[in-house]
Design a protein around this motif. Structure first.
Motif, PDB file in Angstrom:
ATOM      1  N   GLY A  82     -42.066 -19.688 -11.792  1.00 40.09           N
ATOM      2  CA  GLY A  82     -41.352 -18.416 -11.827  1.00 40.09           C
ATOM      3  C   GLY A  82     -40.739 -18.086 -10.482  1.00 40.09           C
ATOM      4  O   GLY A  82     -39.553 -17.755 -10.385  1.00 40.09           O
ATOM      5  N   VAL A  83     -41.552 -18.218  -9.425  1.00 42.22           N
ATOM      6  CA  VAL A  83     -41.060 -17.936  -8.071  1.00 42.22           C
ATOM      7  C   VAL A  83     -39.927 -18.894  -7.716  1.00 42.22           C
ATOM      8  O   VAL A  83     -38.880 -18.480  -7.212  1.00 42.22           O
ATOM      9  N   PRO A 124     -43.409 -23.356   0.818  1.00 45.05           N
ATOM     10  CA  PRO A 124     -43.675 -21.935   1.030  1.00 45.05           C
ATOM     11  C   PRO A 124     -43.889 -21.168  -0.280  1.00 45.05           C
ATOM     12  O   PRO A 124     -44.658 -20.213  -0.318  1.00 45.05           O
ATOM     13  N   ALA A 125     -43.223 -21.587  -1.342  1.00 44.02           N
ATOM     14  CA  ALA A 125     -43.438 -20.925  -2.633  1.00 44.02           C
ATOM     15  C   ALA A 125     -44.878 -21.120  -3.093  1.00 44.02           C
ATOM     16  O   ALA A 125     -45.516 -20.187  -3.593  1.00 44.02           O
ATOM     17  N   SER A 126     -45.417 -22.320  -2.896  1.00 41.99           N
ATOM     18  CA  SER A 126     -46.806 -22.563  -3.302  1.00 41.99           C
ATOM     19  C   SER A 126     -47.770 -21.778  -2.425  1.00 41.99           C
ATOM     20  O   SER A 126     -48.814 -21.313  -2.905  1.00 41.99           O
ATOM     21  N   THR A 182     -36.663 -10.049   3.847  1.00 38.64           N
ATOM     22  CA  THR A 182     -35.531 -10.968   3.905  1.00 38.64           C
ATOM     23  C   THR A 182     -36.030 -12.316   4.404  1.00 38.64           C
ATOM     24  O   THR A 182     -36.648 -12.400   5.467  1.00 38.64           O
ATOM     25  N   ILE A 183     -35.756 -13.364   3.640  1.00 37.32           N
ATOM     26  CA  ILE A 183     -36.230 -14.714   3.953  1.00 37.32           C
ATOM     27  C   ILE A 183     -35.499 -15.238   5.183  1.00 37.32           C
ATOM     28  O   ILE A 183     -34.267 -15.221   5.247  1.00 37.32           O
ATOM     29  N   ARG A 184     -36.274 -15.722   6.149  1.00 43.79           N
ATOM     30  CA  ARG A 184     -35.695 -16.246   7.391  1.00 43.79           C
ATOM     31  C   ARG A 184     -35.787 -17.767   7.483  1.00 43.79           C
ATOM     32  O   ARG A 184     -35.120 -18.375   8.303  1.00 43.79           O
ATOM     33  N   ASP A 185     -36.619 -18.386   6.664  1.00 43.52           N
ATOM     34  CA  ASP A 185     -36.771 -19.844   6.686  1.00 43.52           C
ATOM     35  C   ASP A 185     -35.441 -20.485   6.300  1.00 43.52           C
ATOM     36  O   ASP A 185     -34.845 -20.141   5.275  1.00 43.52           O
ATOM     37  N   GLU A 186     -34.968 -21.431   7.110  1.00 41.75           N
ATOM     38  CA  GLU A 186     -33.671 -22.074   6.869  1.00 41.75           C
ATOM     39  C   GLU A 186     -33.572 -22.720   5.493  1.00 41.75           C
ATOM     40  O   GLU A 186     -32.499 -22.821   4.921  1.00 41.75           O
ATOM     41  N   LEU A 187     -34.697 -23.199   4.980  1.00 40.08           N
ATOM     42  CA  LEU A 187     -34.705 -23.885   3.686  1.00 40.08           C
ATOM     43  C   LEU A 187     -34.971 -22.944   2.515  1.00 40.08           C
ATOM     44  O   LEU A 187     -35.017 -23.372   1.374  1.00 40.08           O
ATOM     45  N   ARG A 205     -47.407  -9.066   6.125  1.00 40.95           N
ATOM     46  CA  ARG A 205     -47.718  -9.852   7.327  1.00 40.95           C
ATOM     47  C   ARG A 205     -47.696 -11.352   7.007  1.00 40.95           C
ATOM     48  O   ARG A 205     -47.213 -12.158   7.802  1.00 40.95           O
ATOM     49  N   PHE A 206     -48.198 -11.716   5.825  1.00 39.22           N
ATOM     50  CA  PHE A 206     -48.164 -13.110   5.396  1.00 39.22           C
ATOM     51  C   PHE A 206     -46.717 -13.627   5.363  1.00 39.22           C
ATOM     52  O   PHE A 206     -46.418 -14.701   5.870  1.00 39.22           O
ATOM     53  N   CYS A 207     -45.828 -12.845   4.770  1.00 35.78           N
ATOM     54  CA  CYS A 207     -44.413 -13.224   4.683  1.00 35.78           C
ATOM     55  C   CYS A 207     -43.804 -13.396   6.071  1.00 35.78           C
ATOM     56  O   CYS A 207     -43.092 -14.368   6.332  1.00 35.78           O
ATOM     57  N   GLU A 208     -44.073 -12.443   6.956  1.00 40.73           N
ATOM     58  CA  GLU A 208     -43.524 -12.502   8.305  1.00 40.73           C
ATOM     59  C   GLU A 208     -43.990 -13.748   9.055  1.00 40.73           C
ATOM     60  O   GLU A 208     -43.251 -14.315   9.851  1.00 40.73           O
ATOM     61  N   ASN A 209     -45.211 -14.172   8.810  1.00 43.78           N
ATOM     62  CA  ASN A 209     -45.780 -15.329   9.511  1.00 43.78           C
ATOM     63  C   ASN A 209     -45.478 -16.661   8.831  1.00 43.78           C
ATOM     64  O   ASN A 209     -45.643 -17.712   9.443  1.00 43.78           O
ATOM     65  N   THR A 210     -45.051 -16.621   7.579  1.00 45.16           N
ATOM     66  CA  THR A 210     -44.870 -17.855   6.816  1.00 45.16           C
ATOM     67  C   THR A 210     -43.406 -18.217   6.604  1.00 45.16           C
ATOM     68  O   THR A 210     -43.016 -19.369   6.733  1.00 45.16           O
ATOM     69  N   PHE A 211     -42.588 -17.249   6.227  1.00 44.95           N
ATOM     70  CA  PHE A 211     -41.177 -17.522   5.974  1.00 44.95           C
ATOM     71  C   PHE A 211     -40.342 -16.334   6.340  1.00 44.95           C
ATOM     72  O   PHE A 211     -39.289 -16.097   6.063  1.00 44.95           O
TER      73      PHE A 211
END
Length: 85
Positions: A49-50, A18-20, A7-12, A79-85
């Motif tokens: 696509g993303v 973050p997609a890149s 689940t995306i937590r980044d406000e934007l 882990r990447f997702c958790e640390n990035t967005f």
């Protein structure tokens, strides 16, 4: 095939930066990676696509990995997702 939800937590949401970063990370892994949102599937290595999924804060997405290292790469990507967005 290994799958996990995030689940995306980044406000934007998953905007351009973050997609890149996700596309770059997916390119570093050997597994085939698909991002799924509400039944729409895109290759995680394709920026447009993303971005076309329109992922916003609070959206749940699914990652599907397929390849010889799918187990360990799924953990790395999670882990990447958790640390990035």
């Amino acid at each position: 095939m290994k799958e996990f939800h995030y689940t995306i937590r980044d406000e934007l949401g998953l905007h351009a930066r973050p997609a890149s970063l996700l596309v770059k990370k997916a390119g570093e892994l050997s597994s085939r990676i698909v991002v799924v949102k509400k039944g729409r599937k895109v290759d995680a290595r394709r920026l447009f696509g993303v971005m076309s999924l329109g992922i916003r804060c609070g959206d749940a997405i699914k990652f599907k990995l397929e390849g010889p290292k799918e187990e360990e790469e799924a953990e790395l990507l999670k882990r990447f997702c958790e640390n990035t967005f």
